[in-house]
Structure formats: C-alpha cells, structure tokens
Design an enzyme around this catalytic site. Structure first.
Site, short mmCIF file in Angstrom:
data_model
loop_
_atom_site.label_atom_id
_atom_site.label_comp_id
_atom_site.label_asym_id
_atom_site.label_seq_id
_atom_site.Cartn_x
_atom_site.Cartn_y
_atom_site.Cartn_z
CG ASP A 16 -1.97 -1.07 1.10
OD1 ASP A 16 -2.30 -1.31 -0.06
OD2 ASP A 16 -2.47 -1.97 1.97
CE LYS A 38 -4.56 -5.60 -1.24
NZ LYS A 38 -5.11 -4.21 -1.67
CG ASP A 65 -7.45 -4.64 -4.56
OD1 ASP A 65 -8.60 -4.58 -4.91
OD2 ASP A 65 -7.03 -4.23 -3.38
CG LEU A 66 -6.34 -2.16 -10.85
CD1 LEU A 66 -6.11 -2.08 -12.25
CD2 LEU A 66 -5.63 -0.85 -10.18
CE LYS A 67 -11.42 -2.82 -3.13
NZ LYS A 67 -9.93 -2.65 -3.23
CG HIS A 69 -18.33 -0.49 -10.23
ND1 HIS A 69 -19.05 -0.27 -8.81
CD2 HIS A 69 -19.40 -0.54 -10.80
CE1 HIS A 69 -20.10 -0.12 -8.65
NE2 HIS A 69 -20.59 -0.39 -10.11
CG ASP A 70 -17.55 2.40 -16.47
OD1 ASP A 70 -18.59 2.44 -17.14
OD2 ASP A 70 -16.62 3.37 -16.23
CB ILE A 71 -21.40 0.39 -18.82
CG1 ILE A 71 -20.40 0.96 -19.78
CG2 ILE A 71 -22.09 1.36 -18.47
CD1 ILE A 71 -20.80 1.57 -21.10
CB THR A 128 -14.79 -4.56 5.47
OG1 THR A 128 -13.59 -4.08 4.88
CG2 THR A 128 -15.07 -5.92 5.33
N GLY A 218 -0.97 -6.72 4.90
CA GLY A 218 -0.22 -5.57 4.65
C GLY A 218 0.96 -5.05 5.87
NE ARG A 219 -2.30 -0.84 7.87
CZ ARG A 219 -3.32 -0.57 8.36
NH1 ARG A 219 -3.28 0.57 8.67
NH2 ARG A 219 -4.40 -1.13 8.11
O1 C5P Z 1 -2.26 -3.52 6.33
P1 C5P Z 1 -3.21 -4.24 6.17
O2 C5P Z 1 -2.63 -5.92 6.66
O3 C5P Z 1 -4.64 -4.04 7.17
O4 C5P Z 1 -3.80 -4.49 4.62
C1 C5P Z 1 -4.93 -5.00 4.15
C2 C5P Z 1 -5.24 -4.74 2.90
O5 C5P Z 1 -6.02 -5.15 2.33
C3 C5P Z 1 -4.92 -3.31 2.58
O6 C5P Z 1 -4.49 -3.18 0.95
C4 C5P Z 1 -6.73 -2.99 2.59
O7 C5P Z 1 -6.95 -1.75 1.30
C5 C5P Z 1 -7.02 -4.24 1.69
N1 C5P Z 1 -8.59 -4.61 2.32
C6 C5P Z 1 -9.14 -4.48 3.44
N2 C5P Z 1 -10.21 -4.85 3.65
C7 C5P Z 1 -11.16 -4.92 2.60
C8 C5P Z 1 -10.86 -5.07 1.29
C9 C5P Z 1 -9.25 -4.82 1.06
O8 C5P Z 1 -8.03 -4.24 4.41
N3 C5P Z 1 -12.25 -5.26 2.73
#
Ligand code: C5P
Length: 245
Positions: A16, A38, A65-67, A69-71, A128, A218-219
């Site tokens: 990220d 990712k 992870d570009l999600k 969303h369009d026609i 979420t 991620g973190r």
């Molecule tokens: O740092 P962390 O482990 O929280 O990162 C989680 C990753 O998953 C981030 O890229 C976040 O945008 C993504 N993500 C999320 N919850 C979702 C969908 C995607 O945390 N429902």
C-alpha cells in the site's frame, strides 16, 4: 463450519504505497518469503503498467486490486487492456451487476487466445467500510452478510472464480459456495500485533482454518522491523497449523 483445505493458505503482501523505490526495496526483501503481491489503485494510478512490470519482473504472482466498476463493455475493455500484464488475480465490483461480471469473465478468458495467462477473476462484494446503515442509505435491504452472500452467488453465476471477503464472512461463504470458490481475505493480524484501523481482525491460522485460500497481509509485514522474518514467521505458523489440523 470449519473447512479443511488441502494446501496451507497463501500469503499475498499488500503493497500500500505509491512510492516505487519503497515498493522495489520491499519486493527484494520479501522475495521467497511471500506467495504473491497485491498492487492497488494508489500504486497503479501513480506508476501504471511500467511500474507494475518493474515489480512483476521479480516473478512474484500479482493480485491487481483495481476493483473495476463501469458498464459491461468498458470493464471488458479494461480487462483486455490489462491482460498483457498477466496478473494472477484481478477484481471487479460485484455491485456492477451480473452482466458486468460476465463481460469481465469472458474478456479474461479471451486473454489465452492472445497468448496471455488468464487471470483468476474475483468480485468485491460489500466493502468492509460499509455498515448496515450505509447499505440502507443506498436502498439495499438486509444485513451486509446477506448482501455479501447475494453478490457472491451472483458473481459465481456470472463467471467469477472467487470473492474478496472479510475473515468473518469465510464460514458462511464456504458453506454456501463450496470448496472450489476462492476466498481472498484481508484484515489479518498475527496474534498480539497491532490491529491499526482494522476493526474485526483474525489471525492467519484462524482464517486458514475457516477456509481462506489467500491471506492479504499489509502492515503486519511491511511495517515489521524485519519484513522477511515477519512474512516467514506467518508462513511457518500456517504450515505448522496445517500439519497439526
Ligand atoms: O495493512 P493491512 O493488512 O490492514 O492491509 C490490508 C489490505 O487489504 C489493504 O490493502 C486494504 O486496502 C485491503 N482491504 C482491506 N479490507 C477489505 C478489502 C481490502 O483491508 N475489505
């Protein structure tokens, strides 16, 4: 309901950051310790295909992870435009509807005609960040969980091979969608680590045991003092949990 998967869950590290130097350095350190990477909007919009290819050159599988969303036609064209990058996983918003997901799935399958590996196509169901009251504000009745299951079913009917879901939705999705449907799960924290802004986290072992295929982390990896060791520790714990299951 607990579901046992044959393999241990894979770890995809969420990169990220829009900072390409930081991303490349992280990639080098994590090489061999993660199963995939990712890459999201912040990196892709900043660095495009060229930046993507710099990271992909390491050979690590990528979840783009570009999600989308369009026609339907526009999303299908976007999937075709992305095919040469050969992401292992690519996603669209389930909220774009059945026809949009079908168009995306068909476009992904056509990648092979052009000599590219087709991505596994995933749907995002309910973000979420949305609570039940947010859904109601948008005119969507019922609970987020009901909407997740409804969109997952619509996704599967229209050629999607899995969904991105919260750890707390794994049980219900596994029960409803069966074993083949891929569940990609963020919001994962090893026991004792900082939850940051995530509200309802699960440990890697718990998510694996519930039936997750891929954990997006991620973190807990990227902010560790030694990110390679942090990733490896999670991998080892997942393998050990699998062996004792
Ligand atoms: O740092 P962390 O482990 O929280 O990162 C989680 C990753 O998953 C981030 O890229 C976040 O945008 C993504 N993500 C999320 N919850 C979702 C969908 C995607 O945390 N429902």
């Amino acid at each position: 309901m607990m579901q046992e998967r044959a393999m241990s869950a894979e770890i995809y590290c969420a990169l990220d950051t829009p900072d390409i130097g930081q991303a490349e350095s992280l990639m080098q350190r994590l090489s061999g310790h993660i199963d995939g990477l990712k890459i999201g909007m912040e990196f892709f919009y900043a660095h495009g295909a060229v930046g993507y290819q710099k990271l992909a050159a390491s050979g690590v599988p990528i979840f783009l992870d570009l999600k989308l969303h369009d026609i339907p036609n526009t999303v299908a064209q976007a999937v075709r435009a992305l095919a040469p990058l050969e992401p292992r996983l690519l996603n669209v918003h389930g909220g774009g509807g059945g026809a949009m997901m079908r168009a995306a799935a068909d476009a992904a399958a056509q990648a092979e005609d052009k000599g590219f590996a087709a991505p596994t196509m995933l749907a995002v169901t309910v973000l979420t960040s949305l609570a039940e009251s947010d859904l109601h504000d948008m005119g969507i009745k019922g609970t987020p969980r009901e909407q997740v299951l409804r969109l997952a079913e619509l996704a599967r009917t229209n050629g999607m091979q899995g969904v991105v879901c919260s750890a707390h939705e794994i049980d219900a999705l596994r029960a409803e969608m069966g074993d083949e449907f891929k569940l990609i799960v963020p919001g994962i924290r090893p026991a004792g680590s900082d939850a940051h802004d995530q509200k309802r986290v699960m440990t890697p072992e718990q998510a694996q045991s519930a039936g997750a295929d891929i954990l997006v982390i991620g973190r807990a990896i990227t902010e560790a003092e030694n990110c390679a060791m942090a990733a490896q520790a999670i991998k080892t714990a997942l393998l050990a949990a699998k062996e004792t299951a």
